[in-house]
Design a protein around this motif. Structure first.
Motif, PDB file in Angstrom:
ATOM      1  N   ASP A   1       0.858  -1.187   0.000  1.00 30.01           N
ATOM      2  CA  ASP A   1       0.000   0.000   0.000  1.00 30.01           C
ATOM      3  C   ASP A   1       0.895   1.239   0.000  1.00 30.01           C
ATOM      4  OD1 ASP A   1      -1.589   2.229   0.771  1.00 30.01           O
ATOM      5  OD2 ASP A   1      -2.996   0.917   1.824  1.00 30.01           O
ATOM      6  N   LEU A   2       1.023   1.875  -1.147  1.00 33.58           N
ATOM      7  CA  LEU A   2       1.933   3.001  -1.306  1.00 33.58           C
ATOM      8  C   LEU A   2       1.581   4.165  -0.383  1.00 33.58           C
ATOM      9  CD1 LEU A   2       4.447   3.353  -3.050  1.00 33.58           C
ATOM     10  CD2 LEU A   2       3.035   4.553  -4.719  1.00 33.58           C
TER      11      LEU A   2
ATOM     12  N   PRO B   1       2.642   8.116  -8.813  1.00 32.56           N
ATOM     13  CA  PRO B   1       1.559   7.206  -8.423  1.00 32.56           C
ATOM     14  C   PRO B   1       1.061   6.323  -9.567  1.00 32.56           C
ATOM     15  CG  PRO B   1       1.167   9.429  -7.617  1.00 32.56           C
ATOM     16  CD  PRO B   1       2.341   9.508  -8.547  1.00 32.56           C
TER      17      PRO B   1
ATOM     18  N   ARG C   1       2.819   4.936 -11.900  1.00 34.31           N
ATOM     19  CA  ARG C   1       3.745   3.803 -12.010  1.00 34.31           C
ATOM     20  C   ARG C   1       3.919   3.084 -10.681  1.00 34.31           C
ATOM     21  NH1 ARG C   1       9.086   4.476 -14.663  1.00 34.31           N
ATOM     22  NH2 ARG C   1       8.948   2.230 -14.528  1.00 34.31           N
ATOM     23  N   GLY C   2       3.350   3.659  -9.610  1.00 32.80           N
ATOM     24  CA  GLY C   2       3.361   2.996  -8.314  1.00 32.80           C
ATOM     25  C   GLY C   2       4.667   3.060  -7.564  1.00 32.80           C
ATOM     26  N   TYR C   3       5.345   4.228  -7.587  1.00 27.93           N
ATOM     27  CA  TYR C   3       6.576   4.316  -6.820  1.00 27.93           C
ATOM     28  C   TYR C   3       6.735   5.648  -6.106  1.00 27.93           C
ATOM     29  CZ  TYR C   3       8.951   7.043 -10.532  1.00 27.93           C
ATOM     30  OH  TYR C   3       9.305   7.997 -11.445  1.00 27.93           O
TER      31      TYR C   3
ATOM     32  N   TRP D   1       8.002   0.534  -4.107  1.00 27.34           N
ATOM     33  CA  TRP D   1       7.215   0.148  -5.272  1.00 27.34           C
ATOM     34  C   TRP D   1       5.987  -0.612  -4.807  1.00 27.34           C
ATOM     35  CZ3 TRP D   1       8.716   1.481 -10.210  1.00 27.34           C
ATOM     36  CH2 TRP D   1       9.984   2.058 -10.311  1.00 27.34           C
ATOM     37  N   GLU D   2       4.815  -0.144  -5.189  1.00 28.84           N
ATOM     38  CA  GLU D   2       3.579  -0.832  -4.808  1.00 28.84           C
ATOM     39  C   GLU D   2       3.412  -2.077  -5.666  1.00 28.84           C
ATOM     40  OE1 GLU D   2      -0.479   0.809  -3.244  1.00 28.84           O
ATOM     41  OE2 GLU D   2      -0.429   0.982  -5.431  1.00 28.84           O
ATOM     42  N   LYS D   3       3.229  -3.206  -4.999  1.00 24.40           N
ATOM     43  CA  LYS D   3       3.103  -4.499  -5.672  1.00 24.40           C
ATOM     44  C   LYS D   3       1.971  -5.292  -5.050  1.00 24.40           C
ATOM     45  CE  LYS D   3       6.880  -4.006  -8.162  1.00 24.40           C
ATOM     46  NZ  LYS D   3       6.909  -3.945  -9.589  1.00 24.40           N
TER      47      LYS D   3
END
Length: 152
Positions: free
Chosen positions: A14-15, A35, A37-39, A55-57
C-alpha cells in the motif's frame, strides 16, 4: 571502486500507507513520486546522498527484507523512545525484550530494530568509537558502556 550504497528498493502493498510511515513517521524527505507507475523515492542522509525506493506491488510479490539506517550515536541514545512515541514497537537483535539496544562487538555498533507496515525489518545503527571486541558477541548497550567507563 565501490564507495557506498546509493539506493535500495522495497516492494510494499500500500503506497499511501508506506508514504505515511516513511515520510510522516520516520521523516524521510520525498525525492520523487509517480503514483501512476506505483513508486515513491526518498532521500536518506540528505539530497543526493542515498535513496530508498518504494514500489507498490501485489501482496504475493512482497517478501520481507531488511536494511539499516545509519544514525548518530547521540540520536541512538533516544532511538527507542523516539520510535515508541510514534507507536512503533522496537526490539533488539536477540528479540529478548529487555528494552534496550544491543552492541555487535565485532563492529562495534549499537542498533535497534523495528518494522514497517509491510513487516520489513528496519534498523537504526550507530558505530561506536571503541575498538572491536568480537569475542564478546552481542552485549546490551548498557553493559558495553560500563566496560568502557561510560553510561548511556
Amino acid at each position: 571502486m565501490i564507495k557506498g550504497l546509493y539506493e535500495t528498493h522495497l516492494n510494499v502493498t500500500d503506497l499511501q500507507r508506506s508514504h505515511h510511515f516513511y515520510e510522516k513517521v520516520l521523516g524521510l524527505p520525498l525525492a520523487s513520486e509517480n503514483p501512476e507507475r506505483g513508486y515513491l523515492f526518498y532521500w536518506i542522509g540528505g539530497e543526493h546522498h542515498a535513496m530508498l525506493g518504494l514500489w507498490e506491488k501485489d501482496p504475493a510479490q512482497v517478501q520481507r527484507q531488511h536494511f539499516a539506517f545509519q544514525v548518530s550515536l547521540e540520536d541512538m541514545k533516544h532511538a527507542v523512545e523516539y520510535l515508541e512515541n510514534k507507536g512503533i514497537a522496537t526490539r533488539n537483535f536477540l528479540d529478548d525484550d529487555i528494552g534496550e539496544p544491543y552492541v555487535f562487538g565485532w563492529m562495534p555498533a549499537v542498533s535497534v530494530y523495528f518494522a514497517d507496515p509491510d513487516g520489513h525489518s528496519l534498523e537504526f545503527i550507530a558505530v561506536l568509537p571503541d575498538e572491536a571486541k568480537p569475542e564478546l558477541g552481542l552485549v546490551p548497550w548498557s553493559e558495553w558502556e560500563k566496560m568502557h567507563g561510560r553510561s548511556i
